[in-house]
Write a protein that holds these residues in place. Structure first.
Motif, PDB file in Angstrom:
ATOM      1  N   LEU A  34      33.452  -2.249  18.623  1.00 24.45           N
ATOM      2  CA  LEU A  34      33.103  -2.416  19.852  1.00 24.45           C
ATOM      3  C   LEU A  34      32.004  -3.517  20.314  1.00 24.45           C
ATOM      4  O   LEU A  34      31.362  -2.865  19.055  1.00 24.45           O
ATOM      5  CB  LEU A  34      33.392  -1.331  21.271  1.00 24.45           C
ATOM      6  CG  LEU A  34      34.431  -0.934  21.186  1.00 24.45           C
ATOM      7  CD1 LEU A  34      34.640  -0.141  22.643  1.00 24.45           C
ATOM      8  CD2 LEU A  34      35.593  -1.680  21.554  1.00 24.45           C
ATOM      9  N   SER A  35      31.259  -4.640  20.477  1.00 24.65           N
ATOM     10  CA  SER A  35      30.731  -5.105  21.281  1.00 24.65           C
ATOM     11  C   SER A  35      30.182  -4.287  21.902  1.00 24.65           C
ATOM     12  O   SER A  35      30.321  -3.069  22.607  1.00 24.65           O
ATOM     13  CB  SER A  35      30.867  -6.417  21.271  1.00 24.65           C
ATOM     14  OG  SER A  35      31.358  -6.594  23.275  1.00 24.65           O
ATOM     15  N   ILE A  40      29.576  -0.231  26.193  1.00 25.27           N
ATOM     16  CA  ILE A  40      28.827  -0.003  28.161  1.00 25.27           C
ATOM     17  C   ILE A  40      29.673  -0.056  29.109  1.00 25.27           C
ATOM     18  O   ILE A  40      30.207   1.220  29.634  1.00 25.27           O
ATOM     19  CB  ILE A  40      27.950  -0.946  28.624  1.00 25.27           C
ATOM     20  CG1 ILE A  40      26.177  -1.478  27.427  1.00 25.27           C
ATOM     21  CG2 ILE A  40      27.838  -0.747  29.795  1.00 25.27           C
ATOM     22  CD1 ILE A  40      26.068   0.337  28.142  1.00 25.27           C
ATOM     23  N   ARG A  41      31.265  -1.139  28.688  1.00 23.42           N
ATOM     24  CA  ARG A  41      32.732  -0.613  29.385  1.00 23.42           C
ATOM     25  C   ARG A  41      32.984   0.695  29.214  1.00 23.42           C
ATOM     26  O   ARG A  41      33.750   0.728  30.731  1.00 23.42           O
ATOM     27  CB  ARG A  41      33.300  -1.590  29.309  1.00 23.42           C
ATOM     28  CG  ARG A  41      34.319  -1.797  30.671  1.00 23.42           C
ATOM     29  CD  ARG A  41      35.921  -2.592  30.112  1.00 23.42           C
ATOM     30  NE  ARG A  41      35.886  -2.792  28.451  1.00 23.42           N
ATOM     31  CZ  ARG A  41      36.382  -3.621  28.058  1.00 23.42           C
ATOM     32  NH1 ARG A  41      37.338  -4.456  28.659  1.00 23.42           N
ATOM     33  NH2 ARG A  41      36.771  -3.657  26.725  1.00 23.42           N
ATOM     34  N   LYS A  42      33.363   1.101  28.151  1.00 21.67           N
ATOM     35  CA  LYS A  42      33.790   2.355  27.405  1.00 21.67           C
ATOM     36  C   LYS A  42      33.404   3.614  28.476  1.00 21.67           C
ATOM     37  O   LYS A  42      33.404   4.550  29.111  1.00 21.67           O
ATOM     38  CB  LYS A  42      33.775   2.505  26.086  1.00 21.67           C
ATOM     39  CG  LYS A  42      34.492   3.700  25.581  1.00 21.67           C
ATOM     40  CD  LYS A  42      35.807   3.477  26.079  1.00 21.67           C
ATOM     41  CE  LYS A  42      36.624   3.671  24.861  1.00 21.67           C
ATOM     42  NZ  LYS A  42      38.755   4.179  25.492  1.00 21.67           N
ATOM     43  N   GLU A 105      33.252   2.260  39.739  1.00 21.91           N
ATOM     44  CA  GLU A 105      33.422   1.390  39.553  1.00 21.91           C
ATOM     45  C   GLU A 105      33.181  -0.080  39.991  1.00 21.91           C
ATOM     46  O   GLU A 105      33.728  -0.148  39.653  1.00 21.91           O
ATOM     47  CB  GLU A 105      34.936   2.422  40.919  1.00 21.91           C
ATOM     48  CG  GLU A 105      35.522   3.190  40.147  1.00 21.91           C
ATOM     49  CD  GLU A 105      36.534   4.106  41.390  1.00 21.91           C
ATOM     50  OE1 GLU A 105      36.316   3.613  42.838  1.00 21.91           O
ATOM     51  OE2 GLU A 105      37.371   4.960  40.576  1.00 21.91           O
ATOM     52  N   GLU A 106      32.192   0.406  40.859  1.00 23.14           N
ATOM     53  CA  GLU A 106      31.395  -0.768  41.012  1.00 23.14           C
ATOM     54  C   GLU A 106      31.064  -1.128  40.278  1.00 23.14           C
ATOM     55  O   GLU A 106      30.507  -2.369  39.605  1.00 23.14           O
ATOM     56  CB  GLU A 106      30.484  -0.772  42.344  1.00 23.14           C
ATOM     57  CG  GLU A 106      31.078  -0.413  43.598  1.00 23.14           C
ATOM     58  CD  GLU A 106      31.847  -2.161  44.602  1.00 23.14           C
ATOM     59  OE1 GLU A 106      31.518  -3.007  43.853  1.00 23.14           O
ATOM     60  OE2 GLU A 106      32.978  -1.717  44.471  1.00 23.14           O
ATOM     61  N   LEU A 107      30.423  -0.884  39.388  1.00 22.82           N
ATOM     62  CA  LEU A 107      29.296  -1.250  37.928  1.00 22.82           C
ATOM     63  C   LEU A 107      30.434  -1.477  36.865  1.00 22.82           C
ATOM     64  O   LEU A 107      30.082  -2.289  36.760  1.00 22.82           O
ATOM     65  CB  LEU A 107      28.411   0.469  37.863  1.00 22.82           C
ATOM     66  CG  LEU A 107      27.268   0.640  37.664  1.00 22.82           C
ATOM     67  CD1 LEU A 107      26.569   1.499  37.264  1.00 22.82           C
ATOM     68  CD2 LEU A 107      26.172  -0.423  38.194  1.00 22.82           C
TER      69      LEU A 107
END
Length: 119
Positions: A34-35, A40-42, A105-107
């Motif tokens: 992963l990049s 961060i998304r994970k 969820e917003e982030l």
């Protein structure tokens, strides 16, 4: 009869163990590829799941990892994220998983939009 059943159960357990190990290896490889943006998304995804499950330990570990990844060198966004993550830590200490889940969820949504990631 009992002996054959035991052998079948043992073979099944070995096969399940091999499959589980293969799945774990595959997942680990996926994470390593992963990049930084995807990592961060994970982490955001993991925080959301931890909050849904009320898994305090995992939720705190994710927040600690996110805080440690911040670069404060002349970076106002890092300071703001730190304040938001710190707020979430305080919410978790109070058992307010729902608030932390909403924040993440917003982030996550903003992160995905900003970097044009697949939802």
């Amino acid at each position: 009869m009992y002996r054959q059943e035991t052998i079948n159960n043992t073979e099944s357990n070995v096969k399940n163990g091999i499959v589980a190990a293969a799945v774990k290896t595959y997942q680990k490889e996926q994470l390593l590829n992963l990049s930084p943006v995807e990592v961060i998304r994970k982490l955001y995804d993991t925080e959301i799941v931890a909050c849904k499950k009320h898994d305090l330990r995992l939720a705190q570990r994710v927040l600690t990892e996110l805080i440690s990844s911040l670069n404060f060198d002349n970076n106002e966004i890092a300071v703001q994220l730190f304040q938001l993550y710190d707020y979430c830590k305080r919410c978790l200490r109070k058992g307010n998983f729902e608030e932390v889940e909403l924040v993440f969820e917003e982030l996550r949504s903003s992160w995905v939009d900003a970097f044009k990631l697949n939802r």
